[in-house]
Write a protein that holds these residues in place. Structure first.
Motif, mmCIF file in Angstrom:
data_model
loop_
_atom_site.group_PDB
_atom_site.id
_atom_site.type_symbol
_atom_site.label_atom_id
_atom_site.label_comp_id
_atom_site.label_asym_id
_atom_site.label_seq_id
_atom_site.Cartn_x
_atom_site.Cartn_y
_atom_site.Cartn_z
ATOM 1 N N GLN A 1 0.866 -1.179 0.000
ATOM 2 C CA GLN A 1 0.000 0.000 0.000
ATOM 3 C C GLN A 1 0.901 1.226 0.000
ATOM 4 O O GLN A 1 2.069 1.148 0.327
ATOM 5 C CB GLN A 1 -0.970 -0.015 1.181
ATOM 6 C CG GLN A 1 -0.329 -0.346 2.537
ATOM 7 C CD GLN A 1 -0.060 0.870 3.379
ATOM 8 O OE1 GLN A 1 0.271 1.922 2.856
ATOM 9 N NE2 GLN A 1 -0.181 0.719 4.678
ATOM 10 N N ASP A 2 0.350 2.371 -0.397
ATOM 11 C CA ASP A 2 1.213 3.510 -0.690
ATOM 12 C C ASP A 2 1.956 4.041 0.524
ATOM 13 O O ASP A 2 3.105 4.482 0.400
ATOM 14 C CB ASP A 2 0.432 4.638 -1.374
ATOM 15 C CG ASP A 2 -0.850 5.007 -0.640
ATOM 16 O OD1 ASP A 2 -1.278 4.245 0.229
ATOM 17 O OD2 ASP A 2 -1.418 6.065 -0.960
ATOM 18 N N PHE A 3 1.365 3.996 1.723
ATOM 19 C CA PHE A 3 2.064 4.525 2.891
ATOM 20 C C PHE A 3 3.354 3.764 3.166
ATOM 21 O O PHE A 3 4.397 4.353 3.421
ATOM 22 C CB PHE A 3 1.152 4.431 4.125
ATOM 23 C CG PHE A 3 0.280 5.641 4.315
ATOM 24 C CD1 PHE A 3 0.055 6.519 3.274
ATOM 25 C CD2 PHE A 3 -0.320 5.902 5.535
ATOM 26 C CE1 PHE A 3 -0.757 7.626 3.435
ATOM 27 C CE2 PHE A 3 -1.131 7.002 5.711
ATOM 28 C CZ PHE A 3 -1.352 7.869 4.657
ATOM 29 N N THR A 4 3.268 2.438 3.134
ATOM 30 C CA THR A 4 4.462 1.636 3.394
ATOM 31 C C THR A 4 5.190 1.277 2.113
ATOM 32 O O THR A 4 6.343 0.854 2.148
ATOM 33 C CB THR A 4 4.084 0.342 4.150
ATOM 34 O OG1 THR A 4 2.999 -0.276 3.467
ATOM 35 C CG2 THR A 4 3.685 0.645 5.575
ATOM 36 N N GLY A 5 4.521 1.431 0.982
ATOM 37 C CA GLY A 5 5.154 1.114 -0.288
ATOM 38 C C GLY A 5 6.078 2.194 -0.785
ATOM 39 O O GLY A 5 7.111 1.909 -1.400
ATOM 40 N N ILE A 6 5.757 3.466 -0.500
ATOM 41 C CA ILE A 6 6.591 4.528 -1.045
ATOM 42 C C ILE A 6 8.020 4.498 -0.493
ATOM 43 O O ILE A 6 8.966 4.735 -1.254
ATOM 44 C CB ILE A 6 5.954 5.918 -0.844
ATOM 45 C CG1 ILE A 6 6.691 6.961 -1.691
ATOM 46 C CG2 ILE A 6 5.882 6.316 0.628
ATOM 47 C CD1 ILE A 6 5.997 8.292 -1.775
ATOM 48 N N PRO A 7 8.249 4.171 0.795
ATOM 49 C CA PRO A 7 9.650 4.072 1.221
ATOM 50 C C PRO A 7 10.404 2.980 0.467
ATOM 51 O O PRO A 7 11.590 3.139 0.148
ATOM 52 C CB PRO A 7 9.557 3.747 2.719
ATOM 53 C CG PRO A 7 8.201 4.197 3.116
ATOM 54 C CD PRO A 7 7.332 3.950 1.928
ATOM 55 N N ALA A 8 9.733 1.860 0.177
ATOM 56 C CA ALA A 8 10.392 0.783 -0.569
ATOM 57 C C ALA A 8 10.766 1.240 -1.970
ATOM 58 O O ALA A 8 11.873 0.984 -2.460
ATOM 59 C CB ALA A 8 9.472 -0.446 -0.637
ATOM 60 N N MET A 9 9.838 1.941 -2.641
ATOM 61 C CA MET A 9 10.119 2.407 -3.990
ATOM 62 C C MET A 9 11.167 3.522 -3.990
ATOM 63 O O MET A 9 12.000 3.611 -4.895
ATOM 64 C CB MET A 9 8.829 2.887 -4.660
ATOM 65 C CG MET A 9 7.724 1.838 -4.747
ATOM 66 S SD MET A 9 8.256 0.208 -5.343
ATOM 67 C CE MET A 9 8.814 0.611 -6.992
ATOM 68 N N VAL A 10 11.137 4.383 -2.966
ATOM 69 C CA VAL A 10 12.169 5.420 -2.842
ATOM 70 C C VAL A 10 13.539 4.773 -2.637
ATOM 71 O O VAL A 10 14.543 5.207 -3.204
ATOM 72 C CB VAL A 10 11.830 6.390 -1.689
ATOM 73 C CG1 VAL A 10 13.022 7.261 -1.333
ATOM 74 C CG2 VAL A 10 10.649 7.267 -2.063
ATOM 75 N N ASP A 11 13.574 3.700 -1.844
ATOM 76 C CA ASP A 11 14.839 2.981 -1.652
ATOM 77 C C ASP A 11 15.347 2.383 -2.954
ATOM 78 O O ASP A 11 16.547 2.417 -3.248
ATOM 79 C CB ASP A 11 14.662 1.874 -0.601
ATOM 80 C CG ASP A 11 14.596 2.416 0.816
ATOM 81 O OD1 ASP A 11 14.881 3.611 1.003
ATOM 82 O OD2 ASP A 11 14.243 1.649 1.731
ATOM 83 N N LEU A 12 14.439 1.803 -3.746
ATOM 84 C CA LEU A 12 14.845 1.240 -5.038
ATOM 85 C C LEU A 12 15.389 2.324 -5.961
ATOM 86 O O LEU A 12 16.379 2.124 -6.674
ATOM 87 C CB LEU A 12 13.670 0.530 -5.696
ATOM 88 C CG LEU A 12 13.275 -0.836 -5.123
ATOM 89 C CD1 LEU A 12 12.015 -1.347 -5.803
ATOM 90 C CD2 LEU A 12 14.396 -1.842 -5.287
ATOM 91 N N ALA A 13 14.721 3.495 -5.949
ATOM 92 C CA ALA A 13 15.211 4.604 -6.769
ATOM 93 C C ALA A 13 16.591 5.056 -6.296
ATOM 94 O O ALA A 13 17.473 5.366 -7.110
ATOM 95 C CB ALA A 13 14.218 5.772 -6.716
ATOM 96 N N ALA A 14 16.796 5.083 -4.978
ATOM 97 C CA ALA A 14 18.105 5.459 -4.435
ATOM 98 C C ALA A 14 19.158 4.406 -4.765
ATOM 99 O O ALA A 14 20.333 4.731 -4.975
ATOM 100 C CB ALA A 14 18.005 5.655 -2.923
#
Length: 849
Positions: free
Chosen positions: A83-96
């Motif tokens: 879900q977006d609340f917990t998913g966005i940190p994961a996707m931000v980490d992948l982008a980093a």
């Protein structure tokens, strides 16, 4: 190399589809395995690569009877759901990660999830408008959601294009668990000519619902989900499996939620913490798939890992109605297998209950609700009590609202929310609520206008069948109109109560009440001025809204009067079970799911027209207060000794993830608010912690920012702590920042059940960025323990029989933890204590996990 279990391969459809058939092992132990363990076995066989999953892992699972609760085994799920609340940190980490590998000359396009990943945008939804027309309210709230979260949505859009194996479900389609149930789940998966059981891990606490669809799945933290996305299996201790035998017939007056809560109570009392629960027996066939998913959803409340319903005729019939095609993956004859324990539950014993006023496990029979609320007023402040003096219990405070005067008393309902949580996934209870509303309106009953009512369905499917069945206009007439799709009231994303209501509550120091159809209602989570919150099935949410108080005996007292002055009791407007089932059969049909599929594929105009960077690496906007590259890949260091550490916090029992990483609004006096003000944002632009989970600067400041945090270094609730060297009281973030600038490592002292509640990655990431190196507690919630390990924070447990009080710890000492190069499970470590603890000297020991 040839697959080590190539001899187990079978084929379907003239050899075009292959699968691993564990029955070809010809091992007598296989026929005794519970079905949930068979899913683990098949995954281990199929993914046996000699590295992550080895042949000995397969043997451990086959030897489940001897190895349960002892052996560690890997599990590679078929997919990940975020879900977006917990998913966005994961996707931000992948982008980093892409940034990090690009700096080392590696092609950043190589960084992709290996495991198929779905991200559903749902938790950013907030209630800004209510009590308009259905179309206007939903549209206005959607417009605000899209405007407020444009930066995040642009990032999601980039993720959907830049990463392989990532599917982003746009906003306004539905809540993550509902979309998972309606659209993403399969009995089996088919990929590259292989067929295998569907399974999932997810960052949403409701992930366990899929077990009601005969799909093995459970919730994990963001850190674990990232590992699975990148191809690493989940490591779990081979679980004990408890068989739950259902017998008896369902009482016609009980709702599905009564059945769910009754089973929840039995399982909690049986002690199934950390175990798999698998259902069987003649009563199972009486439970619809929505009933099963709701039971499975309640796993966090009785602490089971999963509640699994094996494939049967009911499940297959459901998928035939809701899927265009269905691959048959027969489970064979459903007969009792070998379980570590068998619990028998009689369905005929279930009666209507609600839960509250502060904890979901405190169930109250509806017939005793008035009496129980009175005792809550009398009792001392605690899990149930409010300690209101007798002379103040009869107080009534006048309230002027919309030109009319009302009176508020203790027990007054000021929030009544049918929200996008567990119950919205169950058509029977939603239709019961709708039919009850219809009968109430026809009888001339109304809801007082100062009560904040809302209906936030988990998806458009709910609106579809409420509309098709003809009950939606009646819900709207009582104030329960569709205000949008996504998590709303249960995570604090609600519009402020009318000022006149808030003033009246504070003037009389009233114990005002919220009634909601969810499974989360910790004190202060809905609204800090509403102290008593009750979980109830949707029809009872409507009933209590009409009554205007929880202090009512439905059997003896009327809900209200008809325009002609006649008394109307709840029994007069409660729809029969047969009426509800007939309406459900007529409305909840396959066309509903086809409509969802269409909306999923078409999307919405805003999302379709949203522009995003067309690049392999993300173009960070360093002025953004929503999306920020995290510092994890720029500060990678090996394990460091923990010497002369200070305690950042000294906490008690039952510290939840809500206390550690709040998900609601950002308080104006908080460290996060100060940061946002420094970026020239106004309080109206703060949004919520959940919406800003992609910005480490906000989330680190939001760690331990709960107004309900009980820190013994301070002695009163609030997000404050003592900076021990200076003796100053300050925000937790400010104290941690000062310690880090001085090079002082930090620990946290805590009591029992540290880290219970919903899974959130920032409950580990936040403390890590605050400089916390270890948490010493009496016990941990297992998921949070794994999250701490994933971030390099030591979860240490006091030796059995000891705690901070028995060791005379004040929390103001200096702590040195002797950490060897390799730390193992339950290894004893020595903690040396010195400094300002006059009653304590010498070291103590703790166990590492």
């Amino acid at each position: 190399a040839e697959h080590p279990f190539h001899h187990l391969i079978d084929t379907l459809k003239d050899g075009r589809i292959k699968f691993f058939n564990p029955q070809k092992l010809n091992d007598p132990r296989y026929d005794k395995l519970p079905f949930s363990i068979r899913v683990l076995l098949e995954a281990a066989i199929r993914n046996c690569d000699g590295f992550y999953t080895k042949m000995e892992d397969v043997q451990k699972i086959l030897a489940w009877q001897e190895q349960q609760d002892k052996a560690e085994v890997p599990f590679s799920p078929a997919r990940v759901i975020l879900q977006d609340f917990t998913g966005i940190p994961a996707m931000v980490d992948l982008a980093a990660m892409r940034d990090a590998v690009a700096k080392h000359g590696v092609d950043p396009a190589l960084i992709n999830p290996k495991c198929p990943t779905d991200l559903i945008v749902d938790h950013s939804f907030q209630i800004d408008f209510s009590k308009w027309s259905v179309t206007e309210t939903a549209l206005k709230n959607q417009e605000m959601e899209l405007f407020r979260n444009k930066e995040r949505l642009q990032f999601y859009k980039w993720c959907s294009k830049a990463f392989k194996n990532v599917n982003v479900v746009p906003p306004d389609v539905g809540a993550v668990h509902q979309v998972n149930l309606e659209y993403l789940s399969r009995v089996v998966q088919v990929s590259d000519g292989w067929i295998y059981p569907d399974s999932v891990v997810g960052t949403d606490s409701h992930t366990t619902m899929v077990n009601g669809l005969s799909i093995l799945g459970w919730g994990v933290g963001g850190i674990e989900s990232e590992a699975v996305m990148l191809g690493q299996p989940v490591s779990l201790t081979l679980p004990q499996v408890v068989g739950c035998k259902l017998v008896g017939s369902i009482n016609p007056l009980s709702t599905s939620i009564d059945i769910v809560l009754g089973i929840t109570k039995h399982l909690r009392q049986a002690g199934v913490s950390g175990k798999f629960v698998e259902f069987f027996g003649p009563g199972v066939s009486q439970l619809s798939v929505p009933d099963r998913t709701t039971i499975a959803n309640m796993c966090p409340e009785y602490n089971a890992t999963v509640s699994f319903f094996p494939v049967d005729a009911v499940a297959l019939k459901h998928f035939k109605k809701t899927s265009e095609s269905l691959q048959h993956c027969g489970s064979g004859q459903l007969k009792p297998l070998v379980f570590v324990q068998v619990i028998e539950i009689n369905l005929s014993s279930m009666v209507p209950y609600i839960s509250g006023p502060k904890r979901p496990q405190d169930r109250v029979a509806v017939s005793r609700m008035k009496e129980d609320f009175q005792s809550c007023l009398d009792e001392k402040v605690g899990f149930k009590g409010f300690h209101i003096s007798k002379e103040k219990q009869k107080i009534q405070v006048p309230l002027l609202h919309c030109g009319q005067e009302y009176r508020l008393a203790h027990g007054a309902v000021v929030i009544a929310a049918v929200i996008s949580c567990t119950n919205n996934c169950n058509p029977s209870v939603m239709l019961t609520a709708g039919l009850l509303a219809k009968k109430a309106v026809e009888a001339g009953l109304v809801v007082r206008p100062y009560i904040q009512t809302s209906l936030a369905p988990g998806s458009g499917m709910v609106t579809h069948y409420l509309s098709t069945s003809g009950v939606l206009p009646y819900l709207k007439q009582l104030g329960f109109e569709v205000i949008g799709y996504g998590c709303a009231t249960c995570v604090g994303n609600m519009a402020p109560l009318p000022e006149a209501v808030v003033d009246a509550i504070r003037k009389g120091d009233l114990v005002a009440c919220g009634v909601l159809s969810g499974n989360r209602h910790f004190e202060g989570r809905l609204c800090d001025c509403v102290r008593a919150n009750y979980l109830a099935p949707p029809p009872l949410v409507v009933a209590y809204a009409i009554a205007g108080t929880v202090g009512i005996d439905f059997e003896k007292e009327p809900l209200g009067l008809t325009p002609g002055g006649e008394e109307v009791y709840l029994r007069d407007i409660w729809p029969s079970r047969e009426e509800v089932q007939q309406t459900e059969e007529d409305t909840v049909i396959s066309s509903i799911f086809k409509d969802l599929k269409r909306r999923m594929e078409v999307g919405n105009t805003f999302w379709n027209n949203l522009e995003c960077p067309d690049s392999v690496v993300f173009s960070w906007d360093f002025k953004s207060t929503y999306i920020h590259p995290p510092p994890f890949f720029s500060r990678l260091v090996g394990p460091l000794p923990i010497e002369n550490a200070h305690a950042l916090l000294f906490l008690g029992d039952k510290v939840t993830t809500d206390h550690i990483s709040p998900a609601g609004s950002i308080a104006r006096a908080s460290a996060a608010a100060k940061y946002l003000l420094s970026k020239r944002l106004t309080p109206r632009q703060f949004n919520s912690y959940g919406a800003r989970r992609g910005n480490d600067a906000v989330m680190t400041r939001g760690t331990f920012a709960s107004i309900k945090l009980q820190n013994r270094l301070i002695g009163k609730p609030g997000p404050k702590t003592l900076h021990i060297p200076s003796g100053q009281t300050m925000d937790v973030f400010e104290a941690a920042d000062r310690y880090q600038r001085d090079g002082v490592p930090l620990i946290i002292l805590a009591g029992r059940d540290y880290g219970s509640g919903s899974s959130r990655d920032w409950v580990a990431k936040g403390p890590y960025l605050l400089g916390v190196r270890a948490v010493i507690a009496e016990s941990f919630e297992n998921l949070h323990k794994n999250q701490l390990v994933g971030m390099g924070i030591l979860p240490l447990q006091f030796i059995s029989g000891q705690n901070a009080d028995s060791l005379d710890l004040s929390g103001k000492e200096r702590f040195t933890i002797l950490v060897p190069e390799s730390v193992g499970l339950r290894q004893q470590l020595t903690v040396k204590v010195g400094g300002s603890a006059p009653n304590h000297s010498g070291p103590f020991t703790s166990e590492a996990f």
